[in-house]
Write a protein that holds these residues in place. Structure first.
Motif, PDB file in Angstrom:
ATOM      1  N   UNK A  19     -14.449  27.149 -17.268  1.00 19.03           N
ATOM      2  CA  UNK A  19     -15.800  27.402 -17.761  1.00 19.03           C
ATOM      3  C   UNK A  19     -16.621  26.121 -17.903  1.00 19.03           C
ATOM      4  N   UNK A  20     -17.929  26.247 -17.685  1.00 17.51           N
ATOM      5  CA  UNK A  20     -18.887  25.159 -17.929  1.00 17.51           C
ATOM      6  C   UNK A  20     -18.613  23.921 -17.085  1.00 17.51           C
ATOM      7  N   UNK A  21     -18.307  24.140 -15.813  1.00 20.33           N
ATOM      8  CA  UNK A  21     -18.165  23.062 -14.832  1.00 20.33           C
ATOM      9  C   UNK A  21     -19.055  23.389 -13.628  1.00 20.33           C
ATOM     10  N   UNK A  22     -19.627  22.345 -13.021  1.00 19.76           N
ATOM     11  CA  UNK A  22     -20.531  22.545 -11.878  1.00 19.76           C
ATOM     12  C   UNK A  22     -19.721  22.735 -10.584  1.00 19.76           C
ATOM     13  N   UNK A  23     -19.012  23.838 -10.500  1.00 13.84           N
ATOM     14  CA  UNK A  23     -18.170  24.088  -9.327  1.00 13.84           C
ATOM     15  C   UNK A  23     -18.989  24.512  -8.115  1.00 13.84           C
ATOM     16  N   UNK A  24     -19.997  25.336  -8.352  1.00 15.36           N
ATOM     17  CA  UNK A  24     -20.838  25.818  -7.264  1.00 15.36           C
ATOM     18  C   UNK A  24     -20.114  26.810  -6.369  1.00 15.36           C
ATOM     19  N   UNK A  25     -20.880  27.419  -5.471  1.00  9.42           N
ATOM     20  CA  UNK A  25     -20.324  28.430  -4.574  1.00  9.42           C
ATOM     21  C   UNK A  25     -19.237  27.861  -3.669  1.00  9.42           C
ATOM     22  N   UNK A  26     -19.459  26.657  -3.142  1.00 13.49           N
ATOM     23  CA  UNK A  26     -18.481  26.066  -2.236  1.00 13.49           C
ATOM     24  C   UNK A  26     -17.168  25.777  -2.958  1.00 13.49           C
ATOM     25  N   UNK A  27     -17.260  25.397  -4.234  1.00 12.22           N
ATOM     26  CA  UNK A  27     -16.048  25.160  -5.014  1.00 12.22           C
ATOM     27  C   UNK A  27     -15.246  26.429  -5.213  1.00 12.22           C
ATOM     28  N   UNK A  28     -15.942  27.518  -5.529  1.00 12.20           N
ATOM     29  CA  UNK A  28     -15.249  28.792  -5.748  1.00 12.20           C
ATOM     30  C   UNK A  28     -14.660  29.324  -4.442  1.00 12.20           C
ATOM     31  N   UNK A  29     -15.335  29.089  -3.340  1.00 15.70           N
ATOM     32  CA  UNK A  29     -14.772  29.509  -2.052  1.00 15.70           C
ATOM     33  C   UNK A  29     -13.465  28.787  -1.768  1.00 15.70           C
ATOM     34  N   UNK A  30     -13.375  27.519  -2.171  1.00 14.59           N
ATOM     35  CA  UNK A  30     -12.114  26.784  -2.043  1.00 14.59           C
ATOM     36  C   UNK A  30     -11.038  27.386  -2.950  1.00 14.59           C
ATOM     37  N   UNK A  31     -11.423  27.726  -4.181  1.00 15.07           N
ATOM     38  CA  UNK A  31     -10.483  28.361  -5.093  1.00 15.07           C
ATOM     39  C   UNK A  31      -9.958  29.673  -4.522  1.00 15.07           C
ATOM     40  N   UNK A  32     -10.846  30.425  -3.883  1.00 15.03           N
ATOM     41  CA  UNK A  32     -10.466  31.731  -3.337  1.00 15.03           C
ATOM     42  C   UNK A  32      -9.403  31.603  -2.232  1.00 15.03           C
ATOM     43  N   UNK A  33      -9.444  30.506  -1.508  1.00 17.74           N
ATOM     44  CA  UNK A  33      -8.407  30.283  -0.490  1.00 17.74           C
ATOM     45  C   UNK A  33      -7.029  30.192  -1.145  1.00 17.74           C
ATOM     46  N   UNK A  34      -6.976  29.511  -2.273  1.00 22.75           N
ATOM     47  CA  UNK A  34      -5.717  29.433  -3.010  1.00 22.75           C
ATOM     48  C   UNK A  34      -5.329  30.765  -3.614  1.00 22.75           C
ATOM     49  N   UNK A  35      -6.326  31.476  -4.134  1.00 24.71           N
ATOM     50  CA  UNK A  35      -6.072  32.779  -4.748  1.00 24.71           C
ATOM     51  C   UNK A  35      -5.528  33.788  -3.737  1.00 24.71           C
ATOM     52  N   UNK A  36      -5.957  33.672  -2.495  1.00 29.11           N
ATOM     53  CA  UNK A  36      -5.534  34.612  -1.452  1.00 29.11           C
ATOM     54  C   UNK A  36      -4.150  34.289  -0.894  1.00 29.11           C
ATOM     55  N   UNK A  37      -3.608  33.139  -1.272  1.00 28.17           N
ATOM     56  CA  UNK A  37      -2.270  32.794  -0.819  1.00 28.17           C
ATOM     57  C   UNK A  37      -1.248  33.758  -1.424  1.00 28.17           C
ATOM     58  N   UNK A  38      -0.315  34.267  -0.628  1.00 24.36           N
ATOM     59  CA  UNK A  38       0.677  35.228  -1.143  1.00 24.36           C
ATOM     60  C   UNK A  38       1.502  34.688  -2.321  1.00 24.36           C
ATOM     61  N   UNK A  39       1.606  33.367  -2.438  1.00 26.40           N
ATOM     62  CA  UNK A  39       2.393  32.777  -3.526  1.00 26.40           C
ATOM     63  C   UNK A  39       1.652  32.775  -4.862  1.00 26.40           C
ATOM     64  N   UNK A  40       0.354  33.002  -4.810  1.00 27.17           N
ATOM     65  CA  UNK A  40      -0.460  32.966  -6.035  1.00 27.17           C
ATOM     66  C   UNK A  40      -0.259  34.245  -6.846  1.00 27.17           C
ATOM     67  N   UNK A  41       0.041  34.091  -8.133  1.00 26.40           N
ATOM     68  CA  UNK A  41       0.249  35.235  -9.036  1.00 26.40           C
ATOM     69  C   UNK A  41      -0.719  35.212 -10.220  1.00 26.40           C
ATOM     70  N   UNK A  42      -1.887  34.626 -10.030  1.00 25.89           N
ATOM     71  CA  UNK A  42      -2.842  34.506 -11.130  1.00 25.89           C
ATOM     72  C   UNK A  42      -3.236  35.879 -11.674  1.00 25.89           C
ATOM     73  N   UNK A  43      -3.318  35.953 -13.010  1.00 34.65           N
ATOM     74  CA  UNK A  43      -3.692  37.199 -13.678  1.00 34.65           C
ATOM     75  C   UNK A  43      -5.078  37.139 -14.329  1.00 34.65           C
TER      76      UNK A  43
END
Length: 486
Positions: free
Chosen positions: A89-113
């Motif tokens: 929260x409260x960080x200037x991640x921007x859309x491009x930052x979240x798109x990078x996060x989504x690549x990690x989230x889509x990895x089959x090894x990711x179990x984030x809840x």
């Protein structure tokens, strides 16, 4: 935005402000990384990234993170199968930052809840990637996107992901996301389609009555199992209360309704009470703060308080109820069937005249554990009457808030007697009162008593000399479990 967030923060009873804090878990069993309000860059960031590989929970709120930080975080998401919670929260991640996060989230090894991305400078541009995550990552149960300008098209994309059969989301937070009435039809469809969704927060979006009607149609669907609905400051009037009342009367799954800061008025509350009194209604938490209510609403709420045995928490903060309103509420609270445990009545225009009735509630109601009646000039005389009830054996009060109540040292003797006699009292809030040195000293003496089990004494904006300051510090050091907040 800061003032806006702080006001919401207070009404949700988190009595603290963001202060510089850095807490790395010392126990490897916890595997938590919690850093707030600290700038992270260079070697410090590099070292932290390596420590994230074994964390179950990571919190990096207000840490000046940017898009470049997200590449490292994406790698952590891809490789750390133990990571289940990520707060950015409260960080200037921007859309491009979240798109990078989504690549990690889509990895089959990711179990984030659970994922928090509140106030991260996001727009509709990142919602396509988030849609993919929602439709793919079955482990994801909570998504917090408040304070981002997602807009109509962005929320539509999110709802498409939400309706994917693979999505198992339980909690969605879209507060301050610039939703429009155009979003409500697809949100209503999502409520119909997604029985896993238990909580949705749409507060602080300009939705209006017609939008709430559409939302209620989705809520009425047999497939909808929503438990918590938050619609604070959404431009709702009494016109929407009939639909909300119907939902309350037919959906036993709905246990929390928060519609504060909507001018529904007494007429709106009268409509809501019809649904609340329905035997099918199982409401536990009802927030009606700053709704333009008067004592007449309290008259209607008497029946709810005295008969709705599921009701645990009621907030009427910021309504001009007056002493007459409190008298009505006390009638309900004295009923043997009343089960309310937390009652929020700050800034409601009370005086000492209603304190005898409140005291009577204390002496008869064993269920009431938390009471907030600050912001009213009840004065020393009023508090002394309250203390008579607090001393009664039936009283099980744990948290008492008397902030800004026109108090002086004259009432501290009575409060001290309560502290020494009632080990059940764990929290006492006396901020913004003129207690002075003598009053604070009297409280300190009472807290030192072996029978006192107080855990938090809140004394914001109260002035005392250096000797009293030293005494408070010593008290905190020598009394196990005590926190003095000033």
């Amino acid at each position: 935005m800061g003032a806006r967030l702080l006001s919401v923060f207070f009404l949700r009873k988190l009595h603290s402000v963001c202060s510089k804090k850095r807490a790395l878990a010392s126990s490897i069993l916890k595997m938590e990384l919690d850093i707030q309000c600290e700038e992270l860059n260079g070697p410090k960031w590099t070292k932290l990234v390596s420590s994230m590989k074994e964390c179950k929970s990571i919190r990096l709120d207000d840490c000046s993170l940017s898009t470049s930080s997200c590449e490292d975080l994406s790698s952590v998401l891809s490789t750390n199968q133990s990571l289940t919670e990520l707060k950015l929260n409260n960080n200037e991640l921007g859309d491009s930052g979240v798109e990078l996060l989504c690549k990690g989230l889509l990895n089959p090894s990711c179990n984030l809840q659970k994922l928090w991305l509140q106030n991260c400078s996001l727009t509709e541009a990142c919602c396509k990637s988030l849609r993919s995550v929602l439709g793919t990552k079955q482990s994801l149960k909570e998504l917090h996107l408040g304070d981002n300008k997602l807009g109509t098209s962005g929320v539509k994309l999110l709802c498409q992901g939400l309706m994917d059969p693979n999505c198992k989301l339980q909690k969605l937070q879209l507060e301050y996301c610039e939703l429009t009435p155009d979003n409500l039809e697809i949100l209503s469809s999502a409520l119909r389609a997604k029985s896993t969704l238990k909580e949705i927060n749409l507060s602080n979006n300009d939705l209006g009555d017609a939008s709430i009607k559409l939302l209620c149609q989705g809520l009425m669907d047999p497939n909808c199992k929503l438990q918590s609905l938050q619609l604070e400051s959404c431009g709702i009037t009494q016109a929407a209360c009939g639909d909300l009342s119907t939902v309350l009367g037919t959906k036993p799954s709905l246990t929390e309704l928060c519609i504060g800061e909507n001018k529904i008025g007494d007429a709106g509350v009268a409509l809501l009470c019809q649904g609340l009194l329905n035997p099918n209604c199982k409401i536990e938490k009802l927030w009606l703060w700053e709704c333009g209510l008067s004592a007449n609403s309290c008259k209607d709420l008497v029946g709810v308080i005295s008969t709705k045995e599921t009701l645990r928490e009621l907030s009427l903060v910021g309504n001009d109820l007056g002493d007459a309103g409190m008298e009505f509420l006390c009638q309900g609270l004295k009923d043997p069937k009343a089960t309310v445990q937390e009652l929020w009545l700050r800034d409601c225009g009370f005086t000492a005249a209603c304190c005898k009735s409140i005291s009577s509630v204390f002496s008869t109601n064993k269920n009431l554990k938390e009471l907030h009646i600050g912001g009213s000039e009840i004065g020393d005389a009023g508090v002394q009457v309250l203390c008579e009830g607090l001393m009664h054996p039936n009283c099980n009060m744990q948290s008492l808030w008397l902030v800004m109540s026109g108090l002086t040292a004259a009432c501290c003797g009575a409060l001290a007697a309560v502290l020494k006699a009632k080990p059940c009292l764990k929290e006492l809030e006396l901020s913004n009162n003129s207690l002075e040195d003598t009053g604070v000293r009297e409280l300190c003496e009472a807290v030192r008593h072996p029978n006192c089990q107080l855990q938090q004494l809140v004394l914001y904006d109260i002035f005392w000399n250096s000797e009293v300051d030293d005494e408070l510090k010593l008290l905190e050091e020598t009394k196990p479990g005590l926190k003095v907040v000033s």
